[in-house]
Design an enzyme around this catalytic site. Structure first.
Site, PDB file in Angstrom:
ATOM      1  N   GLY A   1      -5.314   3.323  -3.360  1.00  0.00           N
ATOM      2  CA  GLY A   1      -6.590   3.926  -3.732  1.00  0.00           C
ATOM      3  C   GLY A   1      -6.449   5.391  -4.073  1.00  0.00           C
TER       4      GLY A   1
ATOM      5  N   ASP B   1       0.859  -1.177   0.000  1.00  0.00           N
ATOM      6  CA  ASP B   1       0.000   0.000   0.000  1.00  0.00           C
ATOM      7  C   ASP B   1       0.901   1.234   0.000  1.00  0.00           C
ATOM      8  OD1 ASP B   1      -2.335   1.586   0.292  1.00  0.00           O
ATOM      9  OD2 ASP B   1      -2.001   1.696   2.436  1.00  0.00           O
TER      10      ASP B   1
ATOM     11  N   GLU C   1      -3.693  20.481   0.297  1.00  0.00           N
ATOM     12  CA  GLU C   1      -4.317  21.788   0.510  1.00  0.00           C
ATOM     13  C   GLU C   1      -4.150  22.241   1.952  1.00  0.00           C
ATOM     14  OE1 GLU C   1      -8.353  21.658  -1.065  1.00  0.00           O
ATOM     15  OE2 GLU C   1      -7.492  22.597  -2.854  1.00  0.00           O
TER      16      GLU C   1
ATOM     17  N   ASN D   1      -8.639  -1.120   4.317  1.00  0.00           N
ATOM     18  CA  ASN D   1      -8.797  -1.434   2.902  1.00  0.00           C
ATOM     19  C   ASN D   1      -7.728  -2.397   2.396  1.00  0.00           C
ATOM     20  OD1 ASN D   1      -6.874   0.729   3.270  1.00  0.00           O
ATOM     21  ND2 ASN D   1      -6.839   0.914   1.056  1.00  0.00           N
ATOM     22  N   ASP D   2      -6.721  -2.681   3.208  1.00  0.00           N
ATOM     23  CA  ASP D   2      -5.650  -3.604   2.815  1.00  0.00           C
ATOM     24  C   ASP D   2      -5.887  -5.021   3.334  1.00  0.00           C
ATOM     25  OD1 ASP D   2      -4.157  -1.469   1.632  1.00  0.00           O
ATOM     26  OD2 ASP D   2      -3.511  -0.882   3.638  1.00  0.00           O
TER      27      ASP D   2
ATOM     28  N   ASP E   1      -1.496  -1.025   5.966  1.00  0.00           N
ATOM     29  CA  ASP E   1      -1.764  -0.569   7.331  1.00  0.00           C
ATOM     30  C   ASP E   1      -3.212  -0.172   7.557  1.00  0.00           C
ATOM     31  OD1 ASP E   1      -1.256   2.982   7.453  1.00  0.00           O
ATOM     32  OD2 ASP E   1      -1.623   1.751   5.694  1.00  0.00           O
TER      33      ASP E   1
ATOM     34  N   ARG F   1       5.781  17.353  -4.691  1.00  0.00           N
ATOM     35  CA  ARG F   1       4.534  17.409  -5.444  1.00  0.00           C
ATOM     36  C   ARG F   1       4.301  18.868  -5.826  1.00  0.00           C
ATOM     37  NH1 ARG F   1       0.917  13.301  -1.870  1.00  0.00           N
ATOM     38  NH2 ARG F   1      -0.754  14.102  -3.137  1.00  0.00           N
TER      39      ARG F   1
END
Length: 1117
Positions: A748, A455, A572, A858-859, A855, A667
Site C-alpha cells: 500500500g 507485503d 521525515e 491489510n494482508d 504481517d 532512499r
C-alpha cells in the site's frame, strides 16, 4: 467502527469516519468487446472491426457442449444454481448515504448492522450437516458411505458390518472433534473481542459499553493506545473534538493499509471551538455521510449545525475521519459513530476465509475416481464372464462391494495423520523457532508453490529508517563521520551567540577560508533539514482523574527523554532525529510556528507561512518560514531527484551521487532553499490565495503558482536514508528465485518507496531494467501503455493500484499474461481487496499454486485467498498471523519452510498415498484372481479380522513410517534450491507413477494368488494361510523397497508389525490351520512366493538407480 473527528486535545479527541467505494464506478465503455493489443493508435481511435475480436464471455462459451457437460460442466451448472439460491436467500439490503445526529442514536432513520464480529463457520444447528457436507463432497468419503450403507441390504452383504462402518465412523469422529475444537476457539475469540469495553460519552457523563453495543450516532472516546485498535475493528468514527489547541492528532493505520507512518487528522472546526466536551449535547448538529464504500483513502461528507443563524456547514474529508482498526498515536479522541459492523471499510475490505484443499488431495481424489471406474469395469467383466445369468445386477453390485478395497478408506486416515505429523515436525524445527501450523490440511502445498506474493512493510523491511549519508557536492559524510558535522554545528551556533545575528555568522568567524565554506554549507543544510518537514514533537504528560492535564502546556517537560516524534512518513522522522543527534533539535510545533533548540540551549522560533505537502504527482514538499529574530523569509524544499533536478541551480554532481546512493539501497532526498523578500512573498501569497478560491481547475492553478517559486533554487545537500531490511531478506529472495518461485510485491506504500525497496532487497537485480507503468485512467491509455510494456523484455514491472484496476477492467487476460512473464512484479498503492484480487487472478489464469505472506491486518484478505497463507508476527500485530495457515517470526524462515518442509511433506504424502492405494489394489487383484478361478463366485477371499488386521496392525505402522522418509538432506535442499523446481511439475504423484503402482499391484497380486493355488496340496484353508502370510511379508518388503533414507523408527515399525502378525497366528484358528503353519512346507512355500513377487522389483530398482539415477541422488553422491 468509523467516526468523524469533532475535536482534539492533548488528552481528548473526537472523530468521524466513512467508507466510500471507488470500485463501484463503472466506465461507460466497460462493456465493449476486448481490443487486441499491438493495434495501431489509428486503429484504436477508429475502432477497426477487422480484428473480429470476441469478448471473454463469448470466447469462454464457444466450447460448451455435451463433452464439456460430462467432463465437469455439470458441476459448474450445479454450482451456479446453488449460488443463485444463496444470493436470493442472502440478498443484502442496498447501502445508502445517511444522516447521523450527534449523540442521538434513536434519531437514526434506518436500522444499521450490529457492531459485532462473527468468524464462526457454523452454529448449533448447521454444525453436523455442515461438517458432513464438507466430508462427503469428496468422492472418497461418499463412496465409502454408499458401500457401508449397502451392507444393510441382506442380499448385498459381504462381511461383517464393523469392517465397513468402524473405519468410516472413526474418520468422521476425528474430523468432527477437530472441527468442534476449532469452532469453539473461534467462538471464544469472537466473544473476547465483542466484550471489549469502550468509553461512551453521554449527557450523564462517561460510561463503559461493550463494543458489540456501540450504535451509529454514539459519541465514543478513544484514548491513546500503542497496541489495541482505537475501536472495535468494525466501527467508523468522525473526528469531532480535540482538547489540544490546534485540533489535530496523529493516527496509525498499519492494520488497515499496512503503513506504519503516522497520519495527521484534523477535528471539525465547529465542534473544536466549543468550550467543553459536554457542549456537544447542547448543540443541534448532524453529519451527512456517503454510503459505505471500499476505498480507505477517501471520504466525503458534510457537517451541519442547525441551531445557529445562519446554519454552519463544513465539508468533511479523509482528514476528519478515523477508521476502524486504526490507532491513536497520542492524546484522546472523541468521535460520532457513522458505520458499524459489516459496513465499515475494514470489514468491506476483508474476504471471508475459504476451506482450503491441497492440490495433492485433489489429485488423489481424481485417482480414486479412476480406481472406482476400474472397479466397476472389473465387476462388469466378472458378471459378463458369468454370462449375465440370474439376478446379474445384484451380482454386479456384490462384485463392486467385493472389490471395494481397491479404494482403501485408510487412505484418508493415513494422509490426515501424516499431515499432523508434518505440522508437528515444522513446529519442532529448531532452525525456524516460533513457527506455528494453524491449518494442518495443506502442508504439501508448501512444496508446490510457483508464485509468492509478499507485503513490503514489516515483511521485507523493518520500517525503521536510519540516516546514512549527507552529501554536499564536494564532501560526503557517512555514519562514521557524523561527529564532524556535530562539531561544525556546535561551532557555528557558538559563533551566533557571540555575534549580532545570523547574517554576520560566517563573516565574523575566524579560520581558514575552506573551513568557513564547508562549515557554512553544513550549517545551512542541517537547518534546512530541521525546518522542511511536517514532524510534530510530542511530550508525555500526566492526566488527572477528570481527564485534564495536571500541568499547563507552558510547564511541560521538554527534555529529550520525554520527547517522541510524530509524522506521516518515517523518512521525515529519521531526518529530524538525525538533526537532533548533531545538535539542532525540534522542540515544539503547531499549525503556525515551530521552535528549534541549538546545542547551546538557545531557542530559535520560526513562523510557518505556507506548507506544500508531498504528493505522488509532485514528488516533493515545501515550506515557507519566517525567522522570528531576523524576519527573514525562506522557502525550503526537498524531494526526489527526478523532481528537483530541474528546480535547483546547475550542478555537475547531483545525478551521479543519486545513482551511487540508489545502488547502495538508500532512499535519496534533494534539499534546496530560496530566500524571499517581503514583496516577493506578498505577491506570491496573493496569487496563491486567489488560485485556491478557483472553482475550475483549482489544482492546476495552485500548482502553477507554486511552480513560479520553484526556479533557480540553491542546492544545499543530498540525503540518504536506509529502510532497514529484515534479517537475511536478500539471500532468502535469491534462494526462492533459484527455486523457480516468481515473487510479486504487493504494498500500500508509495511507488517511489516500493521501487527503492525492490532494488535494495534485490527483488529486482542490479542489471535488470524496471518498467514503471504510467498512470492510466481509461481504456485507450491502458491499451497504449500495455503495447509499450509488451515491447520490453526481461524487465521488472512496477504498477500502481489505480492503473491495475483499469487494466484488469478491459485487458485482464492480456495484462496477466504479460505480468507473468516478468521476473518480478511490484504493485504499489494496493488496497486489501486488490491484493486478494491479484491472488485470484493468478490462480485462474495460471492454474499454479500461490502463496501470500504478510504481517498486517491489510494482508489478511490476500493470505486467505492464496492457496497457502503465511503470516509474520511483527510490529503490526498478530492479525495476519492468526488468519494464516502458517505463522513464522521472520521472513528468512520461509526458505527452510518451503525448501525442506514443503519438499518433505509433498514427497512423503505422494509416496504414502500411492502405497496405501497399492495396498488396496494388490488385495483386490488377489480377490479377482480367486473369483475367476472359482467360477466367478462373489465370495470374499478374506473375511472378518483378517481384512481389519491387514489395514491396521499388520501393515499400518510400516506404511505410516513413510512420513519419516526423505530423499535429500535439509542442508542439500537449501544448498541446491533448483531441486524445488521438479516438485512444481507434480511428478511424484501423477498418472504415470500411478500406473506403475497399478502394474506392480497386478503383478504381485497375481503371483501371490496363483502361487498359493499352485502350491497348496489338500485343503482350501491352506490357500488362505499361504497367500495371506505371503501378502503381509510382501507389503513389509515393499515398504523397505520404497524407503530412501532409513530411520530407526522405520526398523522398529517393520519388526513390530511382523511380531504382531506372528503373535496373532495363535488366535486365528478360525482362518488358519495352526498345525499346517508350523510345518516346513508352509515356510518354504511362503518364502518362494514372496521372493518371486519382490525380487524382480528390487532388481529393477537397482538397475534404474545404476543407469538412470534421479537428480537428488547425484548430488548426494
Amino acid at each position: 467502527m468509523s467516526f468523524v473527528l469533532l475535536s482534539t486535545s492533548k488528552h481528548h479527541l473526537t472523530l468521524l469516519v466513512l467508507c466510500p467505494d471507488r470500485f463501484s464506478i463503472e466506465d461507460e465503455s466497460s462493456n465493449l468487446d476486448e481490443m487486441p493489443l499491438m493495434m495501431s493508435e489509428e486503429g484504436f481511435e477508429n475502432d477497426e472491426s477487422d480484428y473480429q475480436t470476441l469478448p471473454r464471455a463469448r470466447v469462454g462459451q464457444r466450447n460448451r457442449g455435451l463433452g464439456w457437460f460430462l467432463l465437469g460442466g455439470w458441476k459448474v451448472l450445479c454450482g451456479s444454481c446453488c449460488d443463485c439460491l444463496l444470493h436470493i436467500c442472502r440478498r443484502k439490503k442496498e447501502l445508502k448515504a445517511r444522516t447521523v445526529w450527534l449523540g442521538c442514536p434513536e434519531k437514526c432513520e434506518e436500522k444499521y448492522p450490529k457492531n459485532a464480529i462473527k468468524n464462526q463457520k457454523y452454529n448449533i444447528f448447521t454444525f453436523v450437516p455442515g461438517v458432513l457436507y464438507q466430508q462427503f463432497k469428496f468422492f472418497l468419503n461418499l463412496y465409502f458411505l454408499v458401500v457401508a450403507c449397502s451392507q444393510f441390504v441382506p442380499s448385498l452383504k459381504i462381511g461383517y458390518l464393523y469392517t465397513y462402518w468402524a473405519p468410516l465412523g472413526f474418520v468422521l469422529a476425528v474430523t468432527m472433534v477437530r472441527e468442534a475444537v476449532d469452532e469453539v476457539r473461534r467462538c471464544q475469540r469472537d466473544q473476547d473481542m465483542n466484550s471489549q469495553l469502550y468509553s461512551k460519552l453521554t449527557m450523564r457523563g462517561k460510561i463503559q459499553v461493550k463494543s458489540s453495543d456501540i450504535q451509529v450516532g454514539d459519541l465514543i472516546i478513544v484514548e491513546k493506545s500503542s497496541e489495541e485498535p482505537v475501536t472495535d475493528p468494525t466501527v467508523l468514527i468522525p473526528f469531532l473534538f480535540c482538547f489540544f489547541s490546534p485540533g489535530t492528532c496523529f493516527i496509525r493505520t498499519d492494520q488497515l493499509d499496512g503503513e506504519t507512518d503516522w497520519k495527521l487528522r484534523v477535528a471539525v472546526g465547529c465542534t473544536q471551538r466549543l468550550p467543553a466536551v459536554g457542549d456537544l449535547f447542547s448543540i443541534s448538529a448532524y453529519v451527512y455521510a456517503q454510503k459505505p464504500q471500499l476505498d480507505i483513502h477517501s471520504f466525503e461528507g458534510n457537517f451541519t449545525r442547525e441551531d445557529t443563524d445562519p446554519p454552519i456547514h463544513e465539508s468533511l474529508s479523509i482528514e476528519n475521519t478515523l477508521w476502524a482498526s486504526t490507532v491513536v498515536a497520542s492524546g484522546t479522541v472523541i468521535g460520532v459513530v457513522i458505520y458499524t459492523g459489516k459496513e465499515t471499510r475494514s470489514v468491506l475490505n476483508t474476504s471471508y476465509a475459504k476451506n482450503k484443499v491441497g492440490l495433492l488431495d485433489l489429485e488423489l481424489n481424481r485417482l480414486t475416481k479412476a480406481l472406482f471406474l476400474a472397479q466397476v469395469v472389473l465387476a462388469v467383466v466378472m458378471v459378463a464372464l458369468q454370462g449375465f445369468v440370474g439376478p446379474w445386477f445384484r451380482n454386479l453390485f456384490r462384485f463392486i462391494v467385493l472389490f471395494s478395497y481397491i479404494i482403501p478408506i485408510s487412505l484418508r486416515v493415513n494422509l490426515d495423520m501424516g499431515k499432523s505429523a508434518y505440522g508437528w515436525m515444522i513446529t519442532k524445527d529448531e532452525n525456524i523457532p516460533g513457527t506455528v501450523v494453524r491449518t494442518s490440511t495443506i502442508p504439501e502445498e508448501l512444496g508446490r508453490l510457483v508464485y509468492l506474493l509478499t507485503d513490503k512493510t514489516g515483511t521485507l523491511t523493518q520500517n525503521e529508517m536510519i540516516f546514512k549519508r549527507l552529501h554536499l557536492g564536494t564532501v560526503s559524510y557517512g555514519t562514521d563521520t557524523m561527529d564532524e558535522i556535530q562539531n561544525h554545528i556546535v561551532q557555528s551556533y557558538a559563533q551566533v551567540s557571540l555575534s549580532c545575528g545570523c547574517a554576520k555568522l560566517m563573516g565574523d568567524a575566524s579560520g581558514p577560508k575552506v573551513r568557513k565554506s564547508v562549515s557554512s554549507r553544513i550549517h545551512e543544510a542541517v537547518k534546512a533539514i530541521a525546518l522542511c518537514h511536517n514532524v510534530t514533537p510530542v511530550y508525555e504528560s500526566h492526566v488527572g482523574v477528570n481527564g485534564e492535564t495536571e500541568s499547563a502546556e507552558a510547564d511541560q517537560d521538554f527534555s529529550d527523554d520525554n520527547r517522541t516524534y510524530q509524522a506521516s512518513s518515517p523518512d521525515e522522522v529519521a531526518l529530524v532525529r538525525w538533526t537532533e543527534s548533531v545538535g539542532l533539535t525540534l522542540v515544539n510545533r503547531d499549525l503556525t510556528s515551530l521552535q528549534l533548540k541549538t546545542p547551546s540551549g538557545q531557542i530559535l522560533s520560526f513562523y510557518i507561512l505556507q506548507i506544500f505537502p508531498f504528493t505522488s504527482e509532485s514528488k516533493r514538499m515545501g515550506i515557507i518560514v519566517r525567522e522570528e529574530s531576523t524576519g527573514d523569509i525562506t522557502f525550503y524544499m526537498k524531494g526526489a531527484d527526478v523532481a528537483m533536478a530541474s528546480i535547483v541551480q546547475y550542478n555537475d554532481w547531483l545525478e551521479e551521487e543519486c545513482g551511487n546512493m540508489a545502488r547502495e539501497g538508500l532512499r535519496t532526498l534533494v534539499v534546496a532553499k530560496k530566500s524571499l523578500s517581503e514583496e516577493q512573498y506578498q505577491d506570491f501569497e496573493s496569487r496563491y490565495n486567489h488560485a485556491k478560491l478557483s472553482i475550475h481547475d483549482r489544482t492546476l492553478k495552485v500548482a502553477a503558482v507554486v511552480e513560479s517559486l520553484e526556479r533557480e533554487m540553491e542546492l544545499l545537500c543530498l540525503t540518504g536514508v536506509e529502510d532497514q531490511l529484515q534479517a537475511d531478506v536478500r539471500p532468502t529472495l535469491e534462494l526462492l528465485r533459484n527455486a523457480g518461485i516468481k515473487i510479486w510485491m504487493l504494498t500500500g506504500d508509495k511507488l517511489e518507496t516500493a521501487t527503492c525497496i525492490a532494488k535494495s532487497s534485490h527483488l529486482v537485480s542490479r542489471n535488470q531494467d524496471i518498467h514503471v507503468f504510467r498512470p492510466v485512467s481509461n481504456r485507450g491509455e491502458a491499451h497504449l501503455e500495455l503495447n509499450a510494456f509488451r515491447r520490453k523484455h526481461d524487465c521488472a514491472l512496477v504498477i500502481s493500484g489505480d492503473s491495475l484496476e483499469v487494466c484488469l477492467r478491459y485487458y485482464e487476460h492480456e495484462f496477466v499474461e504479460l505480468a507473468c512473464q516478468c521476473p518480478a512484479v511490484v504493485c504499489c498503492r494496493c488496497s486489501p481487496t486488490q491484493k486478494a484480487q491479484i491472488v485470484r487472478l493468478l490462480q485462474q489464469h495460471t492454474a499454479n499454486r500461490t502463496c501470500a505472506i504478510g504481517d498486517g491486518g491489510n494482508d489478511v484478505s490476500m493470505i486467505q485467498a492464496a492457496d497457502c497463507g503465511i503470516g509474520i508476527e511483527g510490529k503490526e500485530g498478530k492479525q495476519a498471523s492468526l488468519a494464516a495457515d502458517f505463522s513464522i517470526t521472520q521472513f528468512k524462515h520461509i526458505g527452510r519452510l518451503l525448501m525442506v518442509h514443503g519438499r518433505n511433506s509433498y514427497k512423503r504424502s505422494a509416496a504414502l498415498g500411492q502405497f496405501v492405494m497399492h495396498r488396496g489394489m494388490i488385495i483386490s487383484t488377489m480377490q479377482a484372481v480367486f473369483s475367476s478361478v472359482f467360477y466367478f463366485a462373489s465370495v470374499p477371499l478374506y473375511q472378518g479380522f483378517l481384512m481389519v488386521g491387514y489395514a491396521t496392525i499388520y501393515t499400518m505402522f510400516p506404511v505410516f513410517s513413510l512420513v519419516l522418509d526423505q530423499d535429500v538432506k535439509p542442508e542439500m535442499a537449501l544448498l541446491y534450491p533448483e531441486l524445488y523446481k521438479d516438485l512444481t511439475k507434480g511428478r511424484s504423484l501423477s498418472f504415470k507413477t500411478f500406473l506403475i503402482w497399478v502394474l506392480i499391484s497386478v503383478y504381485q497380486g497375481g503371483i501371490l494368488m496363483y502361487g498359493a493355488l499352485v502350491l497348496f496340496e489338500s485343503e482350501f484353508v491352506h490357500v488362505v494361510a499361504i497367500s495371506f502370510t505371503a501378502l503381509i511379508l510382501t507389503e513389509l518388503l515393499m515398504v523397505a523397497l520404497t524407503i530412501r533414507t532409513w530411520h530407526w523408527l522405520m526398523v522398529v515399525a517393520e519388526f513390530f508389525s511382523l511380531g504382531c502378525y506372528l503373535a496373532s497366528l495363535a488366535f486365528l484358528n478360525e482362518y488358519f490351520d495352526l498345525s499346517f503353519i508350523t510345518t516346513w512346507p508352509f515356510l518354504w512355500k511362503v518364502s518362494a512366493i514372496t521372493l518371486v513377487s519382490c525380487l524382480p522389483l528390487y532388481i529393477i530398482k537397482y538397475l534404474k538407480r545404476k543407469f538412470s539415477p534421479p537428480s537428488y541422488s547425484k548430488l548426494s553422491s
